[in-house]
Write a protein that holds these residues in place. Structure first.
Motif, PDB file in Angstrom:
ATOM      1  N   GLY A 193       0.775  -1.308   0.076  1.00  0.00           N
ATOM      2  CA  GLY A 193      -0.126   0.057  -0.064  1.00  0.00           C
ATOM      3  C   GLY A 193       0.741   1.314   0.163  1.00  0.00           C
ATOM      4  N   CYS A 194       0.133   2.265   0.163  1.00  0.00           N
ATOM      5  CA  CYS A 194       0.783   3.847   0.375  1.00  0.00           C
ATOM      6  C   CYS A 194       0.405   4.388   1.368  1.00  0.00           C
ATOM      7  CB  CYS A 194       0.278   4.473  -1.025  1.00  0.00           C
ATOM      8  SG  CYS A 194      -1.409   4.727  -1.086  1.00  0.00           S
ATOM      9  N   PHE A 195       0.838   5.629   1.460  1.00  0.00           N
ATOM     10  CA  PHE A 195       0.504   6.578   2.738  1.00  0.00           C
ATOM     11  C   PHE A 195       0.342   8.054   2.119  1.00  0.00           C
ATOM     12  CE2 PHE A 195       1.368   9.980   5.717  1.00  0.00           C
ATOM     13  CZ  PHE A 195       0.526   9.524   6.807  1.00  0.00           C
ATOM     14  N   ILE A 196      -0.886   8.413   2.569  1.00  0.00           N
ATOM     15  CA  ILE A 196      -1.323   9.901   2.125  1.00  0.00           C
ATOM     16  C   ILE A 196      -1.556  10.631   3.364  1.00  0.00           C
ATOM     17  CG2 ILE A 196      -3.043  11.319   0.876  1.00  0.00           C
ATOM     18  CD1 ILE A 196      -3.763   8.500  -0.531  1.00  0.00           C
ATOM     19  N   PRO A 197      -0.727  11.878   3.486  1.00  0.00           N
ATOM     20  CA  PRO A 197      -1.057  12.697   4.431  1.00  0.00           C
ATOM     21  C   PRO A 197      -2.480  13.088   4.793  1.00  0.00           C
ATOM     22  CG  PRO A 197       0.972  13.289   3.249  1.00  0.00           C
ATOM     23  CD  PRO A 197       0.236  12.323   2.492  1.00  0.00           C
ATOM     24  N   GLN A 198      -2.644  13.552   5.922  1.00  0.00           N
ATOM     25  CA  GLN A 198      -3.992  13.711   6.224  1.00  0.00           C
ATOM     26  C   GLN A 198      -4.635  14.874   5.445  1.00  0.00           C
ATOM     27  OE1 GLN A 198      -4.984  13.613  10.441  1.00  0.00           O
ATOM     28  NE2 GLN A 198      -7.055  14.258  10.402  1.00  0.00           N
ATOM     29  N   ASN A 199      -3.616  16.082   5.612  1.00  0.00           N
ATOM     30  CA  ASN A 199      -3.970  17.366   4.985  1.00  0.00           C
ATOM     31  C   ASN A 199      -4.042  17.320   3.164  1.00  0.00           C
ATOM     32  OD1 ASN A 199      -1.143  16.976   4.006  1.00  0.00           O
ATOM     33  ND2 ASN A 199      -0.488  18.939   5.066  1.00  0.00           N
ATOM     34  N   ALA A 200      -3.709  15.866   2.784  1.00  0.00           N
ATOM     35  CA  ALA A 200      -3.869  15.646   1.169  1.00  0.00           C
ATOM     36  C   ALA A 200      -4.876  14.624   0.885  1.00  0.00           C
ATOM     37  CB  ALA A 200      -2.291  15.307   0.792  1.00  0.00           C
ATOM     38  N   GLN A 201      -5.512  14.331   1.986  1.00  0.00           N
ATOM     39  CA  GLN A 201      -6.703  13.199   1.537  1.00  0.00           C
ATOM     40  C   GLN A 201      -7.879  13.678   1.022  1.00  0.00           C
ATOM     41  OE1 GLN A 201      -7.477  10.501   4.988  1.00  0.00           O
ATOM     42  NE2 GLN A 201      -5.062  10.161   5.459  1.00  0.00           N
TER      43      GLN A 201
END
Length: 307
Positions: free
Chosen positions: A254-262
């Motif tokens: 999987g991946c990670f997406i910062p909260q401010n970019a979701q």
């Protein structure tokens, strides 16, 4: 090395015909004392008769084995408890449970009644729950137990007209996955069998010559490897017509997406990364998924702090 069940007591549900009958005869032939359970109903779950299970008991006894029959409806916990108590009264232990009993009420979802959906769930899911619950503490106290759930490709992959059956067969895998974790310290191993066999459950679905090729005995040979002393744990064995394979549920790294970019747009932009199979793995428990995501978040936070 020969697989033996000498000294073991096995309960097989739905053992009056087809796969269950084959399982019961094979376990008895290898030394197990057997409870032959069968309500004796039709393929759709209607009716009841003890003749089929008694015939299996007779065959086992004629071959020098020990067996008793019991007509418990696996969807009725009181009847299941009585069955297990009779096994304990006669032999003092229960080592093996084969959750095999099942019915079919096939229709497309639009034509299926909720009663037909619920009945299939009750027999397959609650039947497996009831039987497992009735033997669970016995196996814990013995520090030994082998349980086989019966799943299906219809549950793992889907099959037209079997939304009820497919849902039930996927549910028993969820039951297995948690019981594997809870039973580990008491040497209780739980596996699943995904059979394709020519039985009365499938006789209308395949040509006669194909049904003969899919003999229940071929599936039973695989089943025996799931419930002996050296059985695996949390294994899905697919078997039919001489073919054997395993099935597993994998999760991508999987991946990670910062909260401010979701946003849904960002998730879609990362689709190739979150679906990449390079480092996919079978997780040991649901908690492992949470751990993975926490580690991704922590790694991102650390990278931001260094900037």
């Amino acid at each position: 090395m020969s697989i033996s069940f000498e000294g073991k007591v096995a309960i097989i549900t739905g053992a009056g015909n087809g796969l269950g009958r084959s399982h019961a005869l094979a376990l008895a032939a290898r030394g197990a004392k057997v409870v032959v359970n069968d309500l004796g109903g039709a393929r759709d779950g209607s009716g009841a008769s003890s003749k089929a299970s008694q015939d299996v008991v007779r065959l086992i006894e004629e071959n020098g084995g020990e067996a008793i029959s019991h007509g418990a409806n696996v969807a009725n916990f009181d009847e299941v408890q009585d069955m297990v108590q009779q096994a304990m009264d006669k032999w003092g232990r229960v080592d093996i449970l084969i959750n095999n009993a099942g019915i079919l009420r096939d229709k497309s979802f639009t034509k299926m009644t909720l009663d037909d959906f619920k009945l299939v769930m009750d027999v397959h899911v609650m039947g497996s729950v009831n039987c497992t619950k009735a033997v669970w503490d016995i196996m814990r106290e013995q520090n030994y137990g082998r349980i086989v759930m019966t799943t299906s490709s219809s549950g793992m992959y889907g099959n037209f007209g079997q939304s009820n059956y497919g849902a039930a067969k996927m549910a028993v895998l969820g039951l297995m996955n948690t019981l594997v974790i809870e039973g580990a310290k008491n040497n209780i191993r739980i596996n699943a069998l995904a059979p394709t066999a020519g039985t009365r459950m499938t006789e209308d679905l395949m040509p006669e010559e194909i049904v003969k090729a899919f003999a229940p005995e071929a599936v039973t040979a695989g089943m025996l490897t799931l419930c002996d002393d050296d059985a695996p744990n949390r294994f899905i064995l697919c078997a039919g017509a001489g073919g054997y394979s395993s099935a597993s549920i994998f999760e991508t790294e999987g991946c990670f997406i910062p909260q401010n970019a979701q946003s849904p747009e960002t998730v879609r932009e990362h689709w190739n990364e979150l679906t990449a199979k390079d480092n996919q793995a079978a997780l040991e428990s649901g908690a492992k998924q949470g751990e993975k995501f926490v580690m991704k978040a922590m790694a991102y936070m650390q990278s931001q702090q260094k900037q």
